[in-house]
Design a protein around this motif. Structure first.
Motif, PDB file in Angstrom:
ATOM      1  N   SER A   1      36.047  36.827  34.904  1.00 45.87           N
ATOM      2  CA  SER A   1      37.444  36.318  34.378  1.00 45.87           C
ATOM      3  C   SER A   1      38.402  36.408  35.843  1.00 45.87           C
ATOM      4  O   SER A   1      37.875  36.802  36.882  1.00 45.87           O
ATOM      5  CB  SER A   1      38.057  37.526  33.600  1.00 45.87           C
ATOM      6  N   CYS A   2      39.480  35.764  35.536  1.00 41.96           N
ATOM      7  CA  CYS A   2      40.532  35.703  36.596  1.00 41.96           C
ATOM      8  C   CYS A   2      40.751  36.971  36.942  1.00 41.96           C
ATOM      9  O   CYS A   2      40.880  37.228  38.299  1.00 41.96           O
ATOM     10  CB  CYS A   2      41.850  35.015  36.336  1.00 41.96           C
ATOM     11  N   GLN A   3      41.056  37.966  36.313  1.00 38.18           N
ATOM     12  CA  GLN A   3      41.763  39.378  36.621  1.00 38.18           C
ATOM     13  C   GLN A   3      40.599  40.083  37.160  1.00 38.18           C
ATOM     14  O   GLN A   3      41.040  40.850  38.400  1.00 38.18           O
ATOM     15  CB  GLN A   3      42.098  39.923  35.138  1.00 38.18           C
TER      16      GLN A   3
ATOM     17  N   TYR B   1      38.434  38.939  39.392  1.00 37.34           N
ATOM     18  CA  TYR B   1      38.462  38.217  40.774  1.00 37.34           C
ATOM     19  C   TYR B   1      39.616  38.736  41.539  1.00 37.34           C
ATOM     20  O   TYR B   1      39.652  39.013  42.585  1.00 37.34           O
ATOM     21  CB  TYR B   1      38.716  36.470  40.844  1.00 37.34           C
ATOM     22  N   TYR B   2      40.709  38.734  40.995  1.00 31.65           N
ATOM     23  CA  TYR B   2      42.035  39.299  41.451  1.00 31.65           C
ATOM     24  C   TYR B   2      42.189  40.818  41.952  1.00 31.65           C
ATOM     25  O   TYR B   2      42.686  41.075  42.851  1.00 31.65           O
ATOM     26  CB  TYR B   2      43.464  39.038  40.753  1.00 31.65           C
TER      27      TYR B   2
ATOM     28  N   LEU C   1      34.646  31.743  41.471  1.00 35.63           N
ATOM     29  CA  LEU C   1      35.710  31.580  40.497  1.00 35.63           C
ATOM     30  C   LEU C   1      35.640  30.229  39.693  1.00 35.63           C
ATOM     31  O   LEU C   1      35.660  29.114  40.408  1.00 35.63           O
ATOM     32  CB  LEU C   1      36.931  31.893  40.991  1.00 35.63           C
TER      33      LEU C   1
ATOM     34  N   TRP D   1      39.711  27.594  34.776  1.00 36.16           N
ATOM     35  CA  TRP D   1      40.261  28.527  34.026  1.00 36.16           C
ATOM     36  C   TRP D   1      41.813  28.498  34.324  1.00 36.16           C
ATOM     37  O   TRP D   1      42.736  29.304  33.768  1.00 36.16           O
ATOM     38  CB  TRP D   1      39.747  30.051  34.263  1.00 36.16           C
TER      39      TRP D   1
ATOM     40  N   CYS E   1      43.401  29.815  37.354  1.00 39.91           N
ATOM     41  CA  CYS E   1      43.758  31.013  37.461  1.00 39.91           C
ATOM     42  C   CYS E   1      44.891  31.099  38.462  1.00 39.91           C
ATOM     43  O   CYS E   1      45.036  30.210  39.250  1.00 39.91           O
ATOM     44  CB  CYS E   1      42.674  32.039  38.031  1.00 39.91           C
TER      45      CYS E   1
END
Length: 65
Positions: free
Chosen positions: A42-44, A46-47, A59, A63, A65
């Motif tokens: 998910s993007c979260q 990765y962040y 990534l 998506w 992001c």
């Protein structure tokens, strides 16, 4: 592409070992301490990764992001 890598230091040719460590100017990327998934789920995810591990994870940019 090969010529651009060879001319990164101006007119000096990079050795084979120097070419291996060129990675986009973010400093070194050492994934030996990263044990998570290769593709971020998910993007979260990765962040939330520490900066030194973000270069170890792919990534999916679809998506948005």
């Amino acid at each position: 592409m090969k010529k651009s890598i060879l001319s990164l230091k101006g007119t000096q040719t990079l050795s084979r070992n120097e070419q291996k460590v060129v990675n986009g100017g973010r400093g070194g990327c050492n994934c030996s301490t990263y044990g998570g998934p290769v593709v971020a789920p998910s993007c979260q995810f990765y962040y939330d990764l520490p900066e030194e591990h973000k270069c170890c994870v792919f990534l999916d940019f679809s998506w948005n992001c």
